[in-house]
Design a protein around this motif. Structure first.
Motif, short mmCIF file in Angstrom:
data_model
loop_
_atom_site.label_atom_id
_atom_site.label_comp_id
_atom_site.label_asym_id
_atom_site.label_seq_id
_atom_site.Cartn_x
_atom_site.Cartn_y
_atom_site.Cartn_z
N HIS A 262 66.90 43.65 60.96
CA HIS A 262 65.84 44.45 60.34
C HIS A 262 64.45 44.16 60.89
O HIS A 262 63.54 44.95 60.71
N CYS A 263 64.29 43.02 61.51
CA CYS A 263 62.93 42.64 61.88
C CYS A 263 62.96 41.54 62.93
O CYS A 263 63.93 40.81 63.06
N THR A 264 61.84 41.44 63.62
CA THR A 264 61.71 40.38 64.62
C THR A 264 61.21 39.10 63.94
O THR A 264 60.63 39.14 62.85
N ASP A 266 58.79 37.32 64.97
CA ASP A 266 57.33 37.35 64.94
C ASP A 266 56.81 38.10 63.72
O ASP A 266 55.83 37.71 63.10
N TYR A 267 57.47 39.19 63.43
CA TYR A 267 57.06 39.97 62.24
C TYR A 267 57.29 39.14 60.97
O TYR A 267 56.44 39.12 60.07
N HIS A 270 54.57 36.68 60.74
CA HIS A 270 53.35 37.37 60.31
C HIS A 270 53.39 37.63 58.80
O HIS A 270 52.42 37.37 58.08
N LEU A 271 54.55 38.11 58.33
CA LEU A 271 54.68 38.37 56.89
C LEU A 271 54.51 37.08 56.09
O LEU A 271 53.90 37.09 55.01
#
Lengths: 293, 168, 779
Positions: A262-264, A266-267, A270-271
């Motif tokens: 669903h996501c990297t 890094d993301y 960041h979150l």
């Protein structure tokens, strides 16, 4: 998607369950709500030879409050905790996280102790245990012991429990006065595992400065991740936007997300920063207002 | 107390839709399969068998639960209700069912029994929900046909009709 | 004829059965002694089968039989070509179709290799775990662009570059015309895999009746007649010996009409071999690999525009991922190629595609069937062109619409139904106006967006348009019959998967025969009830079967009137049919029920007049010369959290035109459901493969179907431009809602985050918060 065969025993008492586990060891697993175990069995990712069903043990279905400290039993299901006014009053962090866990149908069956024993780092509850400073009460046929949440989660799906032990109850300490907590997460859909989630708990000292702080994140590493250094940054200081931003930046450094479909990573990192900032901001505001959530 | 306490087969007694049943089952039999294939109550549908879609939702002692994430043996001594219990007799529909018909709250109808079992219990606890609350209560039941709008309309209509019925 | 029901939001006849749990789905079929099937499926995307050891599985108690490809003997055959390629000059097409069980090699994860029959599904799955296969992994062609390279690993050793097909269609001379362009825009667009995920997976139950010498198959198919014909041919039976029942089906959306799935071929054969009923119900884990997928294209597209923003021409070169086999021919990429043109005048069009074999699950039509990808390319090009010219997305669309007096409008290329792509009717500007009015487009841009932006909110608006070819041939048929009870029955050959056929068809008949709509019994999906038909696909059920039913009902009406006129010894014009009775106009008390008339038309004594038939019944067939083109426009307002990139849909508006509407409630439901799938496709659903061809998110926990909190309330308006191609004037609506949502998201999110100003464009679907964040941070 049918589970492999297993042998089944309905526990007649806690002692009975522990004796069966002592005898069967790792080949047997406890069945509480089954909301994580049964899907894994349906996919045949888990194929325990034996199940010890804890559902008959009504005496393990309890929530007790002692001077604000909560104890919750092994058979206590999410929905009971979710709708318990005492929980909302004494441990708002726990009350706040529960609606984020799956859906009502799952919460009507799943248990907190079952979730924690499964030690899925993507799950919200282990992070909340860390942030709340919970203790886990393990029993075996030979005795019992308390394990701090910080020592309980060893690795991905791995806890400090020995093969003959069962997590019989959890204890969440009383939240001191002038405290504020917050749980916040970002999930693709309501009820999904979060891409990132943060549990924060702050207590102000008599001067309005940060007396204690704890921050823990879910889906941020192989275990629930305590952002200890970030929390340390806050202690003794004023909980202003600048301090909170610095702590959030530090929390972002402390997590070890892996990324997923669903996501990297890094993301997620960041979150972790964004959500830590938001959670701390809310928790600080609540602490100042004297409303913990 | 010994390994002989672990059984290959279990004599299971439970109540389904008010009727008492006793069957011998393998412990691995899922409650969904037990209801459908042992008792012939095929109104409960199986969609994913991993607890996400909600099609198999039944009421376990009155509370919605995934019958694909429950072994039949866990229902020992408990009461299960399925969609077959809702209408209250041949040719009848419950207030909630009638609202679904009124609002076109179903298309293929495969997810519908699970949604009815979820929302029937929800409305009993929450007689006057907002649209946002209905959407949240529904979110554990996936529907691939309707886009949910008419389901939400149906639940809101049922709530209204149930309140009117209770007031009358 | 009065129109008491036609056009009205009639409540559905089928609902009571579905709401009470008494509707029959395939998995509800229980037969005495029934056995259960499970498959060992390939864990590899591409591998050689060195050896298979089934001994341990055979020895397991409760296991009845085990079959590998070798055990099938002559029954092991490649599947047929379902849809031949259209007559496009110079077309290349390499046919490779699936087999019942892999022999020697597997070409995608999930391909069936061994079939186990056991006393229960539980035991059958245990036995699958007992089987040992010695595999030799082969190089994998997974990602589309990599698979298309000349040196890519080959899915078939004799096909370099994995070329499944190549087609080039042209209108005008793009190269020459583009020289006069004010601006030329060139971009690369990708539209990645998704799948239909009906809540009911596939399933087959088969029973061989030795005494009746007859096979009955319950199948979750959208095309029972075609399955009947195919199975009879494969099994060496006459068609009358095979009955296919497609009972209530829990959603189809396209993939339930892939002929023939291996399981569909095998289960009836095994039931005959063992002379015992056999059931196979696909589980959700199997469904992710064994039921066909869709999407998967990469477009390098170019648009030339003049200084007013009018399209001069479009050039598009694209790759289409067809998966490991291509039994469905070129339906999907041809639909992409044609539907790209949308409601717009494109004087010069040059479109070339290569369909590519990959070691992935087959790609066959899924709701939209290639149209999404084409519409995405066109709508995105228009958005970029609008920016270049300095006009709004709404305005550039308006300037390029086909004029209302230009119909029938021929685009000059070949469509999936083999005819020239010709729009029967349409009127696009009112649709755009409606959707803009509903969403408050001008006011949002002029007032609300500036105000909200000043408050720090990231809000964006979007509007897109599309057309959908619907209601293609070849034909459907129906028999309408007045029963002695006075009820009217309708039988037709199509299957039904939730579209409300039990009601919309009943509405047509109820008006023609003057009965209450609840007194019309619709029977679909049973080949013993009606012999002929093609199936439910391509938004054609209401158009094609609906018109056949309308014709048959009209003929029955004539018979009712003739019989009643004879009874009353009056002229037919003196008769009124209503409320299940025929009455003599102006003569109170003189009436006769339809049931009584049906009895008179079927005399027990005397004689039926020569040249007539007993009963009040008629059978009719309808085949449109070509598809009817529906159209619509969607608009949306979103708010984005610029830190998390989580998106909230604040408003969603739909204006659409599907010709004359039989039941507006059902039409709304179809559009709403389509939009929900479009939202999934645009922002939630993504089949994530790795380079080994392994699907990484094969569960509903990780393949994200939108929930009730992800799909917004939709505000809907209609316009009606009747189709001249059928007597009822209707156009299909099944797929429309799903088609334009990808570009709508892209346009709205770009606007909300003001991405173009930062040099970022959204050119890939599906999007996600993580992808948005990654794009934005690299700005």
């Amino acid at each position: 998607m049918k589970p492999a065969p297993f042998r089944y025993a309905a526990a007649q008492s806690l002692e009975h369950a522990l004796a069966l586990k002592a005898e069967a060891g790792e080949e047997a697993r406890f069945l509480a709500g089954g909301q994580s175990l049964i899907p894994a069995m349906n996919f045949r990712l888990a194929q325990p030879a034996m199940l010890i069903d804890l559902n008959p043990l009504d005496d393990l279905d309890y929530i007790t409050v002692d001077n604000g400290a909560l104890r919750i039993g092994a058979r206590t299901r999410y929905s009971r905790v979710e709708h318990c006014a005492e929980v909302a009053r004494w441990q708002p962090l726990l009350a706040e996280v529960l609606p984020n866990i799956a859906h009502p149908q799952i919460r009507n069956r799943g248990t907190l102790c079952g979730n924690l024993s499964n030690a899925d780092p993507a799950s919200e509850l282990p992070a909340v245990m860390l942030a709340a400073g919970a203790r886990m009460h393990a029993h075996s046929a030979g005795g019992d012991r308390w394990i701090a949440a910080a020592d309980f989660f060893i690795n991905l799906f791995e806890t400090a429990l020995q093969p003959d032990e069962m997590l019989v109850e959890i204890e969440l300490p009383a939240l001191p006065a002038r405290s504020g907590t917050c749980f916040i997460e970002v999930a693709r859909r309501p009820g999904d595992y979060a891409m990132a989630g943060v549990a924060a708990s702050l207590t102000l000292d008599a001067n309005g400065r940060c007396g204690s702080a704890s921050i823990a994140l879910c889906n941020a590493g192989p275990t629930p991740m305590a952002a200890a250094a970030a929390a340390q940054l806050l202690i003794g200081g004023v909980l202003d936007a600048e301090a909170i931003a610095a702590a959030a930046a530090q929390a972002q450094e402390e997590v070890e997300p892996n990324g997923n479909v669903h996501c990297t990573a890094d993301y997620q990192r960041h979150l972790a920063g964004v959500l830590t900032r938001r959670a701390l901001t809310s928790a600080a505001a609540r602490a100042r207002q004297g409303t913990s959530a | 107390m010994s390994s002989s306490d672990f059984e290959h087969e279990v004599k299971l007694s439970l109540t389904v839709n008010g009727r008492r049943y006793t069957r011998t089952v393998e412990p691995r039999m899922l409650l969904a399969d037990f209801l459908r294939h042992e008792l012939g109550l095929t109104g409960t549908h199986v969609g994913c068998e991993h607890g996400v879609c909600g099609a198999c939702t039944v009421q376990f002692d009155g509370e919605p639960a995934r019958s694909c994430l429950t072994f039949a043996v866990q229902a020992q001594g408990h009461a299960i209700s399925t969609v077959e219990s809702l209408a209250g007799g041949p040719g009848k529909l419950s207030v909630l069912q009638e609202a679904f018909r009124e609002c076109h709250g179903l298309q293929c109808g495969y997810c519908t029994p699970g949604i009815l079992m979820t929302m029937q219990a929800y409305l009993a606890q929450h007689p006057d929900p907002t649209e946002a609350e209905v959407r949240e209560a529904l979110s554990g039941n996936l529907c691939r046909c309707t886009g949910y709008q008419h389901i939400v309309d149906a639940v809101l209509l049922a709530a209204k009709n149930l309140r009117a019925g209770a007031a009358a | 004829m009065s129109t008491r029901y036609f056009g009205q939001p009639v409540k559905r006849n089928e609902d009571a059965r579905l709401l009470t749990g008494s509707a029959l789905f395939v998995d509800d079929v229980e037969l005495s002694g029934m056995l259960h099937a499970a498959f060992l499926r390939s864990p590899h995307a591409h591998a050689k089968i060195i050896s298979i050891d089934v001994e341990a599985a055979k020895a397991r108690p409760g296991v009845i039989a085990i079959y590998t490809a070798e055990d099938l003997g002559d029954y092991w055959q490649h599947g047929p070509l379902l849809v031949p390629p259209p007559p496009v000059p110079g077309i290349v097409f390499n046919l490779r179709t699936q087999v019942p069980l892999a022999k020697g090699v597997t070409r995608h994860v999930g391909e069936p290799v061994v079939l186990v029959i056991a006393e229960s599904r539980y035991i059958a799955e245990d036995a699958v775990g007992d089987i040992y296969i010695d595999w030799e992994a082969l190089p994998v062609a997974a990602e589309l662009e990599a698979a298309a390279r000349p040196d890519a690993p080959r899915v078939y050793p004799d096909i370099p570059g994995n070329v499944a097909a190549h087609a080039h269609q042209k209108r005008g001379d793009y190269g020459r015309a583009a020289k006069d362009a004010h601006v030329t825009i060139k971009r690369r667009f990708t539209y990645d895999h998704g799948c239909s995920q009906p809540m009911e997976t596939r399933g087959v139950v088969a029973q061989w009746d030795n005494k009746a010498d007859k096979l009955t198959i319950w199948d979750t198919t959208q095309a029972p007649v075609a399955i009947r014909n195919g199975m009879a041919a494969m099994l060496g039976l006459s068609e009358r010996q095979v009955r296919v029942i497609a009972p209530f089906i829990g959603g189809g959306f396209g993939p339930k009409i892939m002929m023939f799935y291996p399981e569909e071929v095998l289960i009836p054969w095994v039931a005959i071999q063992l002379n015992t009923p056999v059931k196979w119900i696909e589980d959700r884990a199997e469904h992710f690999f064994a039921t066909t997928h869709e999407r998967g294209q990469i477009h390098d597209a170019e648009m030339a525009i003049d200084k007013e923003g009018k399209i001069i021409g479009i050039k598009d070169v694209f790759l289409h991922d067809t998966g490991a086999y291509d039994p469905y021919g070129l339906t999907v990429p041809i639909n992409s190629q044609c539907t790209l043109l949308g409601p717009y005048v494109v004087p010069h069009y040059d479109s070339m595609f290569t369909a590519v074999f990959t070691n992935k699950t087959l790609v066959t039509p899924y709701r939209g069937a290639g149209r999404q990808h084409g519409v995405f390319v066109m709508e995105r090009l228009l958005d970029i062109a609008a920016r270049e010219i300095g006009i709004t997305p709404a305005e550039i669309r308006r300037r390029n619409f086909i004029a209302p007096d230009a119909f029938p409008y021929n685009h000059g290329i070949i469509y999936q139904d083999f005819t020239e792509l010709t729009y029967d009717s349409g009127n696009y500007e009112p649709i755009l106006d409606q959707v803009l009015a509903t969403i408050g487009y001008e006011k949002f841009l002029a007032e609300e967006q500036p105000r909200l932006r000043a408050e720090g909110k990231c809000v964006g608006i979007a509007v897109v348009c599309y057309v959908e070819g619907t209601g293609i041939g070849p034909y459907e048929g129906a028999k309408v019959q007045v029963q002695a009870s006075g009820k009217v029955s309708v039988v037709t050959g199509i299957g039904t998967q939730g579209q409300g056929h039990f009601t919309s068809f009943a509405q047509i008949v109820a008006d023609a025969c003057g009965v209450d709509v609840t007194n019309v019994e619709v029977i679909t999906g049973d080949t013993d009830a009606f012999y002929w038909g093609a199936g439910t696909f391509a938004s054609r059920g209401a158009v094609v079967a609906g018109n056949a039913i309308g014709q048959a009902a009209g003929l029955v009406r004539q018979k009712i009137l003739a019989t009643a006129a004879e009874h009353f010894e009056c002229a037919e014009t003196d008769l009124i049919i209503e409320n299940g009775k025929v009455s003599l106009n102006g003569v109170p008390g003189h009436s006769i029920t339809l049931g009584e008339l049906a009895g008179m038309a079927n005399p027990m004594r005397g004689a039926v007049a020569p040249g007539t038939e007993p009963g009040l019944e008629a059978t009719s067939y309808f085949g449109p010369p070509m598809g009817a083109t529906a159209s619509g426009a969607h608009a949306m307002i979103v708010e984005v959290d610029p830190e998390t990139m989580m998106v909230e849909i604040k408003r969603y508006a739909v204006a659409h035109d599907c010709g004359v509407v039989i039941n507006p409630l059902i039409v709304e439901g179809q559009v709403q459901g389509g939009v929900a799938q479009g939202i999934g496709n645009a922002f939630f659903e993504d089949l994530v493969y790795n380079d080994e061809g392994q699907l990484l998110n094969a569960s509903l926990a990780d393949y994200l179907l939108p929930s009730s909190m992800d799909v917004p309330r939709m505000e809907m308006t209609h316009t009606v431009t009747p189709s001249p191609l059928n007597p009822l004037g209707i156009k299909g609506v099944g797929e429309a809602g799903a088609i334009p949502v990808g570009p709508l998201f892209a346009q709205a999110l770009e606007d909300a985050l003001q991405l173009p100003k930062r040099g970022v464009e959204l050119l890939d679907i599906p999007l996600s918060p993580s992808k948005l964040w990654e794009l934005a941070r690299n700005a």
